[in-house]
Motif scaffolding. Structure first.
Motif, PDB file in Angstrom:
ATOM      1  N   GLY A  12      -8.332   0.263  12.685  1.00 30.77           N
ATOM      2  CA  GLY A  12      -6.903  -0.021  12.875  1.00 30.77           C
ATOM      3  C   GLY A  12      -6.201   1.166  13.522  1.00 30.77           C
ATOM      4  N   VAL A  13      -4.907   1.307  13.197  1.00 30.80           N
ATOM      5  CA  VAL A  13      -4.091   2.364  13.808  1.00 30.80           C
ATOM      6  C   VAL A  13      -4.763   3.729  13.634  1.00 30.80           C
ATOM      7  CG1 VAL A  13      -1.852   3.549  13.685  1.00 30.80           C
ATOM      8  CG2 VAL A  13      -1.968   1.076  13.415  1.00 30.80           C
ATOM      9  N   LEU A  14      -5.080   4.069  12.400  1.00 33.56           N
ATOM     10  CA  LEU A  14      -5.624   5.402  12.166  1.00 33.56           C
ATOM     11  C   LEU A  14      -7.116   5.506  12.440  1.00 33.56           C
ATOM     12  CD1 LEU A  14      -4.752   8.263  11.038  1.00 33.56           C
ATOM     13  CD2 LEU A  14      -3.028   6.578  11.512  1.00 33.56           C
ATOM     14  N   ASP A  33     -16.165  -2.299  11.562  1.00 35.31           N
ATOM     15  CA  ASP A  33     -15.080  -3.170  11.103  1.00 35.31           C
ATOM     16  C   ASP A  33     -15.682  -4.508  10.713  1.00 35.31           C
ATOM     17  OD1 ASP A  33     -12.424  -4.438  10.752  1.00 35.31           O
ATOM     18  OD2 ASP A  33     -11.672  -2.730  11.883  1.00 35.31           O
ATOM     19  N   PRO A  92      -7.419  -1.106   4.927  1.00 35.75           N
ATOM     20  CA  PRO A  92      -6.041  -1.285   4.455  1.00 35.75           C
ATOM     21  C   PRO A  92      -5.740  -0.610   3.108  1.00 35.75           C
ATOM     22  CG  PRO A  92      -6.857  -3.322   5.372  1.00 35.75           C
ATOM     23  CD  PRO A  92      -8.039  -2.382   5.328  1.00 35.75           C
ATOM     24  N   GLU A  93      -4.477  -0.242   2.974  1.00 38.92           N
ATOM     25  CA  GLU A  93      -3.998   0.530   1.832  1.00 38.92           C
ATOM     26  C   GLU A  93      -3.796  -0.358   0.599  1.00 38.92           C
ATOM     27  OE1 GLU A  93      -4.119   3.574   1.781  1.00 38.92           O
ATOM     28  OE2 GLU A  93      -2.573   4.490   0.550  1.00 38.92           O
ATOM     29  N   LYS A  98     -10.146  -1.325  -1.213  1.00 33.79           N
ATOM     30  CA  LYS A  98     -10.859  -0.042  -1.108  1.00 33.79           C
ATOM     31  C   LYS A  98     -11.969   0.004  -2.170  1.00 33.79           C
ATOM     32  CE  LYS A  98      -7.372   2.655   1.148  1.00 33.79           C
ATOM     33  NZ  LYS A  98      -7.511   3.117   2.511  1.00 33.79           N
ATOM     34  N   ASN A 118      -9.138   8.066   3.928  1.00 32.83           N
ATOM     35  CA  ASN A 118      -7.923   8.479   4.648  1.00 32.83           C
ATOM     36  C   ASN A 118      -6.662   7.934   3.962  1.00 32.83           C
ATOM     37  OD1 ASN A 118      -6.392   9.510   6.901  1.00 32.83           O
ATOM     38  ND2 ASN A 118      -6.279   7.427   7.694  1.00 32.83           N
ATOM     39  N   SER A 120      -3.237   7.132   2.297  1.00 33.59           N
ATOM     40  CA  SER A 120      -1.993   7.901   2.274  1.00 33.59           C
ATOM     41  C   SER A 120      -1.405   7.999   0.872  1.00 33.59           C
ATOM     42  CB  SER A 120      -0.943   7.223   3.154  1.00 33.59           C
ATOM     43  OG  SER A 120      -1.369   7.223   4.474  1.00 33.59           O
ATOM     44  N   PHE A 142      -5.397  12.085   7.554  1.00 33.90           N
ATOM     45  CA  PHE A 142      -4.873  12.460   8.873  1.00 33.90           C
ATOM     46  C   PHE A 142      -3.465  11.904   9.033  1.00 33.90           C
ATOM     47  CE2 PHE A 142      -9.474  12.155   9.175  1.00 33.90           C
ATOM     48  CZ  PHE A 142      -9.802  13.338   9.820  1.00 33.90           C
TER      49      PHE A 142
HETATM   50  P1  NAD Z   1      -4.574  -1.006   9.844  1.00 33.50           P
HETATM   51  O1  NAD Z   1      -4.092  -2.190   9.094  1.00 33.50           O
HETATM   52  O2  NAD Z   1      -4.011  -0.679  11.182  1.00 33.50           O
HETATM   53  O3  NAD Z   1      -6.162  -1.109  10.015  1.00 33.50           O
HETATM   54  C1  NAD Z   1      -7.055  -1.459   8.998  1.00 33.50           C
HETATM   55  C2  NAD Z   1      -8.392  -1.864   9.635  1.00 33.50           C
HETATM   56  O4  NAD Z   1      -9.346  -2.032   8.585  1.00 33.50           O
HETATM   57  C3  NAD Z   1      -8.343  -3.169  10.422  1.00 33.50           C
HETATM   58  O5  NAD Z   1      -8.984  -2.989  11.675  1.00 33.50           O
HETATM   59  C4  NAD Z   1      -9.122  -4.140   9.532  1.00 33.50           C
HETATM   60  O6  NAD Z   1      -9.816  -5.146  10.274  1.00 33.50           O
HETATM   61  C5  NAD Z   1     -10.101  -3.197   8.866  1.00 33.50           C
HETATM   62  N1  NAD Z   1     -10.671  -3.661   7.588  1.00 33.50           N
HETATM   63  C6  NAD Z   1     -10.121  -4.447   6.642  1.00 33.50           C
HETATM   64  N2  NAD Z   1     -10.969  -4.585   5.599  1.00 33.50           N
HETATM   65  C7  NAD Z   1     -12.080  -3.866   5.911  1.00 33.50           C
HETATM   66  C8  NAD Z   1     -13.315  -3.640   5.260  1.00 33.50           C
HETATM   67  N3  NAD Z   1     -13.583  -4.158   4.061  1.00 33.50           N
HETATM   68  N4  NAD Z   1     -14.241  -2.872   5.902  1.00 33.50           N
HETATM   69  C9  NAD Z   1     -13.977  -2.345   7.122  1.00 33.50           C
HETATM   70  N5  NAD Z   1     -12.829  -2.538   7.776  1.00 33.50           N
HETATM   71  C10 NAD Z   1     -11.894  -3.286   7.179  1.00 33.50           C
HETATM   72  O7  NAD Z   1      -4.383   0.231   8.837  1.00 33.50           O
HETATM   73  P2  NAD Z   1      -4.037   1.775   9.178  1.00 33.50           P
HETATM   74  O8  NAD Z   1      -2.583   1.920   9.378  1.00 33.50           O
HETATM   75  O9  NAD Z   1      -5.003   2.287  10.177  1.00 33.50           O
HETATM   76  O10 NAD Z   1      -4.348   2.415   7.745  1.00 33.50           O
HETATM   77  C11 NAD Z   1      -5.667   2.579   7.300  1.00 33.50           C
HETATM   78  C12 NAD Z   1      -5.690   3.676   6.246  1.00 33.50           C
HETATM   79  O11 NAD Z   1      -5.189   4.887   6.825  1.00 33.50           O
HETATM   80  C13 NAD Z   1      -4.810   3.392   5.034  1.00 33.50           C
HETATM   81  O12 NAD Z   1      -5.458   3.893   3.889  1.00 33.50           O
HETATM   82  C14 NAD Z   1      -3.548   4.188   5.308  1.00 33.50           C
HETATM   83  O13 NAD Z   1      -2.904   4.620   4.132  1.00 33.50           O
HETATM   84  C15 NAD Z   1      -4.108   5.370   6.052  1.00 33.50           C
HETATM   85  N6  NAD Z   1      -3.146   6.051   6.927  1.00 33.50           N
HETATM   86  C16 NAD Z   1      -2.342   5.341   7.783  1.00 33.50           C
HETATM   87  C17 NAD Z   1      -1.422   6.027   8.586  1.00 33.50           C
HETATM   88  C18 NAD Z   1      -0.529   5.286   9.552  1.00 33.50           C
HETATM   89  O14 NAD Z   1       0.431   5.904  10.056  1.00 33.50           O
HETATM   90  N7  NAD Z   1      -0.803   4.032   9.886  1.00 33.50           N
HETATM   91  C19 NAD Z   1      -1.335   7.424   8.520  1.00 33.50           C
HETATM   92  C20 NAD Z   1      -2.199   8.134   7.669  1.00 33.50           C
HETATM   93  C21 NAD Z   1      -3.095   7.428   6.867  1.00 33.50           C
END
Ligand code: NAD
Length: 297
Positions: A12-14, A33, A92-93, A98, A118, A120, A142
């Motif tokens: 995803g995003v991070l 993924d 996902p958070e 998790k 990772n 938050s 991060f």
């Molecule tokens: P996101 O929703 O953008 O991406 C989550 C990804 O995980 C998706 O591609 C989804 O298909 C995949 N996924 C879902 N279930 C899964 C599984 N069982 N196995 C493998 N992949 C799976 O989320 P994000 O914003 O990237 O956040 C992810 C983590 O990073 C969270 O723990 C969040 O707290 C943390 N984080 C996010 C940010 C932010 O600004 N977005 C910053 C720092 C930390």
């Protein structure tokens, strides 16, 4: 232990940023993924990072593309994990998601693999009972736009081995991060533990009519030498997330100043003034008053 092969779980995003940043520093990375569709989205996200890397750190397109070769994609967790020295979980958070991921991961990961989350808002202690190797598990957190805001907060449980912290610290440096190691668990790590109360204090000063946003920022900048004030920072964060967090807080706290602050925040959100992304927050964008050379006079 020297890390060579890295799996990033969740593109995803991070996850996409962590995967590319590691590939750019010549680690062999597999982005795992759950489905072909989510892999296609992750790939697009990774490749879409080019304009930002180019603009922010002047990375040439050839260079960007050449490092994509260090990155492969997979929906097969067992296969992806076969040679992994480190897995960074960025799914996902949600605690239950998790926990079930760590149950699954523990069954297929080689003994040597270090697990890092990772997350938050979740501490590693909330997940560690689902990990078969507590000594090799910690959070490695991060910030969004990892290539620019390059801190890596490292936070273990009481069971995390010092070697795991040392290995994660070395890895973080090797991918261009500044490692920030916490001595014990703290929800929100260091940054949010400082930033959240600071932002709340500033919002309350505004909501109760003590001072307007520009005056609050001016005082902070002149008196501390900071480059930006809390209200301008709030515009970058956006009001929505803190508003939702505030709603949760009000469920269990009867606090009139917080209630009034939330009311004022809601008025701004409803008026389409929730921050920089809306073009208006406490300032007007793209040329906010605080960037004016005369702002501090
Ligand atoms: P996101 O929703 O953008 O991406 C989550 C990804 O995980 C998706 O591609 C989804 O298909 C995949 N996924 C879902 N279930 C899964 C599984 N069982 N196995 C493998 N992949 C799976 O989320 P994000 O914003 O990237 O956040 C992810 C983590 O990073 C969270 O723990 C969040 O707290 C943390 N984080 C996010 C940010 C932010 O600004 N977005 C910053 C720092 C930390």
């Amino acid at each position: 232990m020297k890390i060579k092969n890295v799996v990033v779980a969740g593109g995803g995003v991070l996850g996409s940023q962590i995967a590319y940043q590691s590939a750019l520093h010549d680690f062999q990375v597999t982005l795992y993924d759950v489905s072909d569709e989510s892999i296609a989205r992750s790939k697009k996200r990774v490749e879409g990072l080019f304009p930002d890397y180019h603009h922010d750190i002047n990375l040439a397109e050839d260079d960007f593309r050449a490092h994509l070769k260090n990155l492969t994609y997979s929906t097969d967790l067992k296969g992806a994990m076969a040679t992994a020295d480190l897995v960074i979980e960025a799914i996902p958070e949600k605690l239950a998601i998790k926990q079930s991921f760590y149950d699954q991961l523990s069954k297929v990961a080689p003994e040597k693999t270090i697990f890092a989350s990772n997350s938050s808002t979740l501490t590693p202690s909330m997940m560690v009972d689902h990990v078969d190797r507590p000594a090799k598990f910690a959070n490695l957190h991060f910030a969004n736009r990892i290539w620019l805001f390059n801190t890596a907060e490292i936070m273990g449980t009481p069971q995390t081995a010092p070697e795991t912290i040392a290995t994660l610290t070395e890895f973080a440096r090797a991918i261009g991060m500044v490692p920030i190691v916490l001595k014990k668990e703290q929800p929100g790590y260091l940054l949010n533990s400082l930033l959240v109360p600071f932002e709340i204090a500033a919002l309350k000063l505004w909501a109760t009519g003590v001072a307007d946003p520009a005056t609050i920022d001016k005082d902070w900048i002149i008196s501390t030498g900071a480059t930006m004030g809390p209200m301008a920072t709030m515009d970058i964060i956006g009001l929505r997330t803190p508003y939702y967090v505030g709603l949760e807080y009000l469920k269990t706290h009867d606090d009139p100043v917080s209630k009034l602050t939330m009311q004022k925040m809601k008025e701004k959100i409803d008026a389409g003034q929730s921050g920089k992304d809306d073009g208006e927050g406490f300032y007007y964008y793209p040329n906010p008053e605080y960037l004016d050379p005369d702002f501090l006079k």
